[in-house]
Design a protein around this motif. Structure first.
Motif, PDB file in Angstrom:
ATOM      1  N   LEU A   1       2.675   1.868  -7.993  1.00 58.69           N
ATOM      2  CA  LEU A   1       2.505   0.818  -8.528  1.00 58.69           C
ATOM      3  C   LEU A   1       1.034   1.536  -9.311  1.00 58.69           C
ATOM      4  CD1 LEU A   1       2.263  -1.517  -5.734  1.00 58.69           C
ATOM      5  CD2 LEU A   1       2.876  -1.922  -8.169  1.00 58.69           C
ATOM      6  N   MET A   2       0.076   2.413  -9.007  1.00 60.72           N
ATOM      7  CA  MET A   2      -1.054   3.424  -9.564  1.00 60.72           C
ATOM      8  C   MET A   2      -0.067   3.520 -11.255  1.00 60.72           C
ATOM      9  SD  MET A   2      -4.326   3.256  -8.283  1.00 60.72           S
ATOM     10  CE  MET A   2      -5.000   4.289  -8.378  1.00 60.72           C
TER      11      MET A   2
ATOM     12  N   VAL B   1       0.641  -1.052   0.181  1.00 59.92           N
ATOM     13  CA  VAL B   1      -0.103   0.420   0.554  1.00 59.92           C
ATOM     14  C   VAL B   1       1.001   1.077   0.430  1.00 59.92           C
ATOM     15  CG1 VAL B   1      -1.881   1.426   1.087  1.00 59.92           C
ATOM     16  CG2 VAL B   1      -2.392  -1.135   1.484  1.00 59.92           C
ATOM     17  N   ALA B   2       2.402   0.700   0.910  1.00 61.59           N
ATOM     18  CA  ALA B   2       2.891   2.424   0.591  1.00 61.59           C
ATOM     19  C   ALA B   2       3.224   2.784  -0.618  1.00 61.59           C
ATOM     20  CB  ALA B   2       3.904   1.854   1.341  1.00 61.59           C
TER      21      ALA B   2
ATOM     22  N   HIS C   1       2.160   2.882  -3.095  1.00 55.87           N
ATOM     23  CA  HIS C   1       1.169   2.742  -4.187  1.00 55.87           C
ATOM     24  C   HIS C   1       0.749   3.960  -5.246  1.00 55.87           C
ATOM     25  CE1 HIS C   1      -3.189   3.620  -4.541  1.00 55.87           C
ATOM     26  NE2 HIS C   1      -3.408   5.025  -5.057  1.00 55.87           N
ATOM     27  N   ASN C   2       1.515   5.118  -4.970  1.00 59.70           N
ATOM     28  CA  ASN C   2       1.460   5.601  -6.170  1.00 59.70           C
ATOM     29  C   ASN C   2       2.329   4.988  -7.426  1.00 59.70           C
ATOM     30  OD1 ASN C   2      -0.259   8.047  -5.291  1.00 59.70           O
ATOM     31  ND2 ASN C   2       1.511   7.880  -3.912  1.00 59.70           N
TER      32      ASN C   2
END
Lengths: 309, 459, 470
Positions: C151-152, C145-146, C148-149
């Motif tokens: 991976l997005m 989750v950390a 996130h950006n």
């Protein structure tokens, strides 16, 4: 001007009923942090009990002195509706205390469905009309507008509703602020675990909260019955949603907030119907709720929530 | 009292019996109080006002039934040394429902694929009814899966989901009525419109938390319904919209005519063809919903949803734009609701605001919560049990032979539905399937117990 | 960390190459001023500690820096790339933009950015005082989750991800590798597939740090990372922080555990009641009398673990134990303070009484010597510690009625003189003094009388206790 004042009176009357129901929502929310969806239906139950008691007194026992009849109806309706409130809490909410937060919400919706359909099955789906019992009123002012003469009237019924709401509110505020029960309630509201450690019987306090909420809902039910003269098994839903809206609008958890919210919702509805369209009065009430919440997320009188990081 | 040695177990027994009796007595008294004005008295409209009917028999039998039932429960379950349900509970505990999940879902999937043929072969005289029920259940499964994204994954309590269902249905109906769109043309548009409405609604309200969000979404759902009800020129008001076109198979209509489906394939016309076709449409739509949701869960956006449910503040500290994340959850959930809505319109051929009441939202939410938040198979089980079980009540006509001809079991449908909701929730507050599967694994996949998973209470 | 020269304040590394600059930061909550006109620098590659008693406003500063609060006033500058970049900072400030990104260096005005952008763009990561993990997700998922950006972007904002584009597969693999890297360094690799809520407390703290590091921060803000850790875990934490610093991330931490602070910090900033009272290398700060006073003066803040500070405290208390005796013999009040203070440890840091004249407000009138009955025990006033009493005696303030007569101007002056402005008002010294002057008792003085709270009077049994305990 006359029209405005008449609408104001009507709005305050309706708002008082919403306010009385809203107190039940706000107290329960304050103490266990759940939306008691069945509360609107408790109000409906109250109205049905009031109707039954009224009919029994007048047609079976032949009581004719209206004030006495209404007093007995009020007391019996409050007592029996309280039993319903207590039972709903005991069956559907207490087993889920301290569990997953959505579970009591679902049981509340389930209970609401149960109550509605129970009344529908046992009392039939058709509306129950009751001819107006208290008639007449005081004429406050008279005037003219483009449609002809207009009279501002404060009916006795409206007086009774507004007055008893004020009395109940005052008594209630005293109860919460002065008595041991009120203190126990406020303690449970702050921290249920700590209150239990300090010897407050939390389960009993919560039960009593439901009982008090139900008793007030019964009062509202009786007033609704007398004011509108028509009830059915479905009146609880909309009244409940409106009253909950009122509680949120005023700041959920706050008693004066619930009353204020109730009055505001009543006024909005009546004025919207009076000046714009009747069809969209609920849209107006709900829209104002959304707007208030967006700009004042904790309602009008709620404690602003500071984001703890 | 007898001698000290022999008296020890005896008082325990007798007090247990006395306790049970007292408890049953209390329950019976409560029923007497609660039922007095509802079972004992009935008000009816009669010429010249309301009349009262007294039904003391009914009241007394209700009290007696509750007393006996409660006493039996006390003696054999609650206060007994070895409750008769003990063995049952042991068996239930032994079976790991979650471990079953994989097999169960495969079996259910296989059954769902062959379902129409199963019914046409084994229940030829009632196949239409059963397939129709399967379509209904499948619609609720799809709605449940759609709402599961919003409530189960992102932890946003949405009590107005039916609004998007309505937007989907009315979008298709109006597009068909005004522009002559067919189902397949309108379907994506309906989904997009619903998603668009999801964003429009979501944008202002998503910074509200927990119950405030719930009440505003409820209000939104009601607003949509009231507007549909009152905007007569556009939506037909309470009359609704009728004559909504049925779906076609590559242009083939399921009609009796020469260019219909049956004629084209040289089959004898049978209205069951249309039911089977409708069933497969909603089946495929639901499967798409499921596959997309499962995919999304393993993508960063899905993990962000779940993280949002766990702790919004931590999300923000990790650079996640929580507003956008919530909006996507809302929009995607709304989109599937919209798809389901336009399917509903084409299946019914007629829609009116009556189909989109708060009760629908409540039922969909109940399915999601009863199934277990975030659990896809849980939604299936809950839909089958709640919707299927309730519809089955229609078939209990034989009961009227017991209770007399006036007895209509369908009358008790919603009453039983509500009771079932309460009882399942009290029995399993976390829902039927409550474990969570991790989305990414380093070495060994371990299921996560429900007590650890947050519900997105908005702190 | 030894390369910092203690005296050369102008040449401090954090002033020459700061990664973060806080300027004139003020945060008000309604009427309460939590942080008042605070300025400091955080050096690039340093471990900087923000310390101070409870309620000093440390977490508020953190929340302002990481965007969870919008500061009432002030500027918070985050820099990527070396040097002060003064022109760039001024240009961005004047432009109304939130930040400017250039190849040679970027400047971010954090007070203008929403919280998630501060992590995403300005690369400031944080942990929380009460741990905030995603408890129902596995350790590995927390670290994913950390990222996130990143991976997005790799999943083409979900669209590509649904269709499983190869770039996303690779990015996901890289993300797992990075997570594995940090899990190995915080010693949690064995627990990667367990739910975060299952981990013991110490491991949760480490996981939170690893999660913050997975956002590739340039500055890591840790809010009491050692709280609740046992000594072994504390040592492990020190090792992790040193490692993070080696990796090139600057660290800003709030900490109560002086052992951790003194051992690893290059630079310490001390807050008290929202005001900076000391700023410098660890050695400078630990001998700063204002710091000692701040820790001493607060009665419920008795946990000072550093032996040096403990020693200082003890000495101050000893001297203060006989203040009246010394002062009566030498009525020259201006001399009394420096002498008493300078005696035990002849450090230049002691404040000469003369420069006290430069404060705003009016200096209260003092007596040459206490009246015949002897000086009052001023430590009966809640908030007045032995050190403050000594300083007050140096002003010629010996009696409760003198304090009781103070007006706003005097209060302001004395506040500045004692180096904790605002505190006299907050603790209502004047009101307490009025009660005590009339012979009354306050809740606090009763506690003192019972011996629950140490005081400056040697005759009281608890007098030595303060030094020992503190």
């Amino acid at each position: 001007m006359e029209y405005f004042i008449q609408q104001l009176i009507n709005g305050l009357t309706l708002g008082s009923i919403y306010g009385l129901i809203a107190i039940g929502y706000t107290m329960v929310y304050g103490i266990i942090g759940m939306i008691n969806f069945a509360h609107g239906d408790i109000f409906m139950i109250g109205a049905f009990i009031a109707l039954a008691v009224f009919l029994i007194l007048t047609s079976v026992f032949g009581f004719a002195f209206l004030p006495l009849v209404l007093l007995i109806v009020l007391i019996v309706a409050m007592l029996f509706t309280s039993a319903w409130g207590w039972t709903v809490e005991r069956l559907a909410y207490r087993p889920l205390r301290g569990s997953f937060r959505l579970a009591p919400l679902i049981t509340a919706i389930g209970m609401s469905i149960v109550l509605q359909n129970f009344v529908q099955v046992t009392q039939g789906a058709r509306v129950k009309p009751l001819p107006p019992q208290i008639q007449g009123g005081v004429t406050l002012m008279e005037g003219m507008n483009e449609n002809g003469p207009i009279v501002v009237q404060l009916s006795y019924m409206q007086m009774i509703i507004i007055l008893s709401t004020v009395v109940l509110m005052a008594g209630f505020t005293l109860l919460i602020s002065r008595t041991a029960l009120g203190r126990a309630q406020r303690a449970c509201e702050q921290d249920r675990k700590m209150a239990a450690l300090l010897g407050v019987n939390v389960d009993r306090t919560i039960s009593l909260t439901f009982v008090m909420g139900a008793a007030l809902a019964a009062v509202a039910g009786l007033m609704f019955l007398l004011l509108y003269g028509v009830i059915d098994f479905y009146i609880g839903f909309l009244a409940g949603v409106k009253a909950f809206t009122a509680a949120v609008l005023g700041g959920i958890g706050s008693l004066p907030g619930a009353m204020l919210g109730g009055l505001l919702i009543g006024l909005i509805e009546v004025f919207w119907s009076g000046y714009f369209t009747v069809e969209y009065k609920d849209v107006a009430a709900f829209s104002i709720l959304a707007i208030v919440l967006i700009f004042l997320p904790s309602g009008l009188l709620g404690k602003p929530e500071v984001e703890k990081v | 009292m007898a001698t000290s040695t022999s008296s020890l177990p005896a008082p325990a027994r007798s007090s247990s019996l006395a306790d049970s009796l007292r408890d049953a007595g209390t329950a019976a008294l409560l029923v007497l109080v609660l039922g007095f004005f509802f079972l004992g008295v009935r008000t009816d409209i009669a010429p010249g006002g309301l009349t009262l009917t007294f039904r003391w028999g009914l009241l007394i039998s209700a009290v007696a039934v509750v007393f006996a039932g409660r006493l039996a429960l006390n003696l054999f379950v609650f206060k007994a040394k070895q409750p008769v349900t003990g063995r049952m509970a042991g068996i239930l505990e032994g079976t790991d429902l979650s471990g079953l999940g994989k097999w169960l879902s495969r079996i259910l999937l296989a059954f769902a694929i062959v379902l129409p043929f199963f019914f046409t072969v084994f229940f030829p005289d009632r196949d239409r009814q059963y397939i129709d029920l399967a379509i209904l259940i499948m619609t609720y499964i799809m709605l449940g899966w759609g709402l599961n994204i919003v409530v189960g994954l992102a932890g946003l309590l949405d009590l107005g989901y039916v609004a998007f269902y309505a937007v989907g249905a009315y979008s298709f109906a109006l597009l068909a009525q005004n522009f002559g769109f067919g189902f397949w043309m309108a379907l994506p548009l309906a989904g997009l419109l619903a998603a668009f409405w999801g964003v429009i609604l979501g944008f202002p309200v998503l910074r509200l938390r927990g119950d405030y969000l719930a009440i505003v979404t409820l209000a939104f759902g009601e607003i949509v319904r009231i507007v549909l009800l009152n905007w007569y020129q556009f939506t037909g008001g309470p009359d609704g919209i009728s004559g909504i076109p049925r779906p076609t198979l590559l242009g083939l209509e399921f009609s009796r005519g020469d260019d219909g489906f049956a004629a084209f394939f040289g089959l004898q016309y049978d209205s069951i063809h249309r039911y089977i076709y409708l069933y497969y449409i909603i089946f495929i739509l639901a499967i798409i919903t499921n596959v997309v949701t499962m995919r999304l869960r393993r993508l960063p956006i899905g993990r962000a949803w779940e993280a949002l449910r766990e702790d919004e503040i931590a999300c923000r500290s990790l650079g996640i734009n929580t507003t956008n994340t919530k909006l996507t959850a809302f929009a995607i959930g709304a989109m599937f609701g919209g798809f389901a809505g336009s399917f509903f319109a084409t299946r019914q051929g007629f829609i009116s605001p009556e189909s989109f009441t708060f009760l629908e939202s409540a039922i969909i939410l109940a399915i999601v919560v009863l199934g277990g938040l975030g659990s896809q198979i849980g939604v299936v089980i809950a839909s089958v049990v709640m919707i299927g079980g309730i519809e089955m009540l229609r078939n209990l006509g034989f009961l009227s032979q017991i209770f007399g001809p006036g007895f209509d079991p369908t009358q008790y449908r919603m009453l039983i539905f509500g009771l079932a909701m309460v009882m399942i929730m009290v029995w399993k507050p976390r829902g039927l399937i409550s474990t969570r599967e991790p989305t990414v694994v380093l070495k060994e996949k371990k299921r996560i117990g429900a007590d650890m998973v947050a519900q997105g209470e908005g702190h | 960390m030894e390369q910092t020269t203690p005296a050369a304040s102008a040449g401090n590394r954090w002033d020459v190459d700061p990664v973060l600059t806080v300027e004139h930061l003020t945060m008000r909550f309604g009427g309460l001023v939590a942080v008042n006109d605070l300025s400091f620098n955080v050096g690039r590659g340093d471990i900087t500690a923000l310390i101070g008693p409870n309620g000093a406003g440390k977490t508020t500063v953190f929340n302002c820096v990481t965007g969870f609060y919008k500061p009432t006033e002030g500027r918070i500058v985050m820099r990527h790339g070396p040097g002060l970049q003064a022109e760039a900072v001024d240009a961005v400030t004047a432009s109304g933009l939130r930040y400017r990104s250039m190849p040679e260096g970027s400047v971010f005005l954090l007070e203008r950015m929403p919280d998630f952008e501060i992590s995403q763009i300005a690369k400031v990561a944080r942990t929380f005082q009460n741990i905030r993990l995603f408890g129902g997700m596995t350790v590995l998922e927390n670290l994913m989750v950390a990222q996130h950006n990143a991976l997005m972007r790799a999943s083409a904002y979900t669209v590509g991800g649904i269709f499983g584009i190869p770039g996303f597969k690779n990015a996901e693999k890289a993300a797992i590798d990075k997570a594995r890297y940090w899990l190995e360094h915080v010693n949690l690799i064995e627990r990667a597939d367990d739910p975060a809520a299952d981990l013991p407390y110490g491991a949760q703290r480490r996981l939170e740090i690893a999660r913050a590091m997975c956002t590739d921060p340039q500055l890591l803000c840790l809010d009491e990372p050692a709280a609740g850790l046992n000594p072994r875990e504390s040592a492990e934490l020190n090792r992790i922080l040193q490692f993070i610093r080696q990796e090139g991330t600057s660290i800003l931490l709030i900490e109560h555990d002086m052992g951790v602070v003194m051992e690893i910090s290059d630079h310490i900033i001390v807050l008290d009641y929202g005001v900076k009272i000391s700023d410098g290398a660890a050695d400078e700060v630990r001998t700063d009398p204002k710091v000692i006073a701040a820790y001493l003066g607060v009665d419920d803040e008795a946990e000072i673990d550093v032996p040096e500070i403990k020693q200082d405290v003890e000495e101050v208390v000893h001297v203060a134990a006989a203040p009246a005796a010394a002062a009566t013999r030498k009525p020259a009040r201006k001399k009394a303070a420096p002498k008493a203070k300078a005696a035990p440890k002849a450090k230049a840091a002691a404040r000469p009484a003369d420069d006290a004249g430069g404060h705003a407000g009016t200096r209260p009138a003092g007596l040459e010597a206490p009246r015949a009955a002897g000086a009052d025990n001023l430590t009966l006033i809640k908030g007045v510690g032995p050190a403050s009493e000594k300083k007050l005696n140096a002003l010629g303030i010996w009696h409760f009625d003198q304090l009781a007569a103070w007006k706003k101007k005097e209060v302001e002056w004395v506040g500045a003189y004692l180096a904790f402005p605002g505190r006299i008002e907050r603790e209502e010294w004047v009101k307490q003094a009025r009660t005590l002057a009339k012979g009354g008792k306050t809740a606090f003085s009763k506690r003192v009388a019972k011996g629950e709270v140490p005081t400056s009077r040697a005759s009281k049994p608890a007098a030595r206790g303060k030094g020992g305990k503190a």
